[in-house]
Scaffold this motif. Structure first.
Motif, mmCIF file in Angstrom:
data_model
loop_
_atom_site.group_PDB
_atom_site.id
_atom_site.type_symbol
_atom_site.label_atom_id
_atom_site.label_comp_id
_atom_site.label_asym_id
_atom_site.label_seq_id
_atom_site.Cartn_x
_atom_site.Cartn_y
_atom_site.Cartn_z
ATOM 1 N N GLN A 291 0.834 -1.211 0.000
ATOM 2 C CA GLN A 291 0.000 0.000 0.000
ATOM 3 C C GLN A 291 0.862 1.252 0.000
ATOM 4 N N ARG A 293 3.725 1.565 -1.285
ATOM 5 C CA ARG A 293 4.422 1.694 -2.572
ATOM 6 C C ARG A 293 3.454 1.691 -3.759
ATOM 7 N N ASN A 294 2.164 1.749 -3.440
ATOM 8 C CA ASN A 294 1.138 1.806 -4.479
ATOM 9 C C ASN A 294 1.238 0.610 -5.432
#
Length: 372
Positions: A291, A293-294
């Motif tokens: 999350q 680091r997308n």
């Protein structure tokens, strides 16, 4: 009747476990149980229906083996029998996974695929485990696991004391990592306790829910059944996370970045995690980093019953992960598609002799003790 290996193995399991619920036996059929009852080597307790050895059954094993646990009288206290029956669930799951459970010496844990009962160290006015709730110790690969039985209402524990007992009493087992196993009747029953609200009262005692959140060591959930036995088989594979990741992803495998130990690989540009070992804290950590680091959702792989009972609701339905299940052909490739089942071949003594029921009856007439 000639005794089979299966017959003798069941008697040995009862000597180590003392109380076994017939429904917990994996790989033993009703005919084996009834045959041993007919010969008065085992019996069912009237109220609980737990199987126990009779005096005749104990005598028989003592003639066969020189190194077995001390004979213990049958307890008629319901809580004593329940506690031992719960521990037996872990032993039987380990046995079905192929672990060596018939061990009397803690040093056996220097070897892979071994199981040890801490209760064997208690007695003769010595109790190095004190009031520890560690039910069993398991050695799988390079990791030593302390197993606790967990269910709703199981109570509280002194977490620091549990850690000290684990570390101090296994200090002679070298070059191993250490982790915990929280075992129970099912993953759902374990999580019913672990997902409970944290205890609010102050003090050194904590609930298992709090211990699950606070422990720095890994904690693996273990369902005491055929699914849990297969989980242990997978965890016994050398470097199982990398092995399973490569087997699942094949040509699409990409190594995970070294700074995220909770990720096992990269799949289609996003994290891939082996969830079959049911280390939910590690999975949650892998998701948090993804999350940040997308890189959501992550992908994970597990046994289908693990997906059906836990992972679907906990991760996929929340959009946190894609979950792939281990297929039968992949398990065959890894050499772990079958659980251990004792042979129905004739049991032979060290001298190569078979044993039959008339010989037992003759030994009994010669002075063996009666059914107790």
């Amino acid at each position: 009747m000639v005794f089979s290996i299966c017959d003798v193995e069941l008697l040995r399991l009862l000597r180590w476990c003392r109380y076994i619920a017939p429904s917990d036996l994996l790989g033993f059929d009703e005919l084996t149980i009834e045959s041993l009852k007919t010969m008065k080597l085992i019996r069912s307790q009237r109220s609980s229906k737990y199987l126990t050895l009779t005096g005749k059954g104990n005598d028989f094993l003592e003639r066969l083996y020189s190194s077995i646990p001390e004979r213990m009288p049958v307890s008629y206290k319901a809580h004593d029998a329940l506690r031992r029956a719960r521990i037996s669930k872990i032993a039987l799951t380990s046995y079905a996974a192929g672990l060596v459970v018939f061990t009397n010496n803690l040093l056996c844990l220097n070897d892979d695929l071994h199981y040890y009962l801490p209760t064997l160290m208690r007695g003769n006015s010595a109790n190095p485990w004190s009031n520890s709730r560690i039910a069993a110790l398991l050695r799988l690969g390079d990791t030593l696991y302390a197993a606790h039985y967990v269910c709703p209402g199981i109570g509280v524990l002194l977490l620091n004391d549990e850690l000290n007992a684990f570390m101090n009493n296994t200090a002679q087992i070298k070059n191993v990592r250490r982790a915990f196993v929280f075992a129970g009747d099912s993953y759902e029953s374990i999580l019913a306790e672990l997902d409970a609200a944290p205890a609010k009262e102050p003090g050194r005692y904590v609930s298992y829910a709090d211990a699950f959140r606070q422990l720095d060591l890994p904690v693996h959930l273990l369902s005491c059944d055929a699914v849990g036995a297969m989980q242990l088989r997978l965890m016994a594979i050398s470097d199982y996370r990398q092995t399973l990741s490569r087997a699942a992803l094949k040509g699409q495998f990409t190594a995970a970045p070294s700074d995220v130990p909770a990720w096992d690989a990269i799949y289609e540009g996003k994290p891939f995690v082996v969830a079959a070992d049911m280390d939910l804290n590690r999975i949650d950590g892998a998701i948090r980093t993804a999350q940040e680091r997308n890189l959501m959702p992550i992908s994970m792989i597990a046994l289908k019953p693990q997906f059906d009972t836990v992972l679907r609701k906990r991760y996929r339905e929340k959009g946190l992960a894609r979950v792939f299940t281990l297929k039968e052909d992949m398990l065959r490739e890894l050499g772990v598609s079958q659980l251990f089942v004792p042979s129905s071949d004739a049991y032979k003594t060290e001298k190569g002799e078979v044993i039959n029921a008339p010989l037992i009856q003759a030994a009994r007439k010669a002075g063996g003790s009666g059914n107790r």
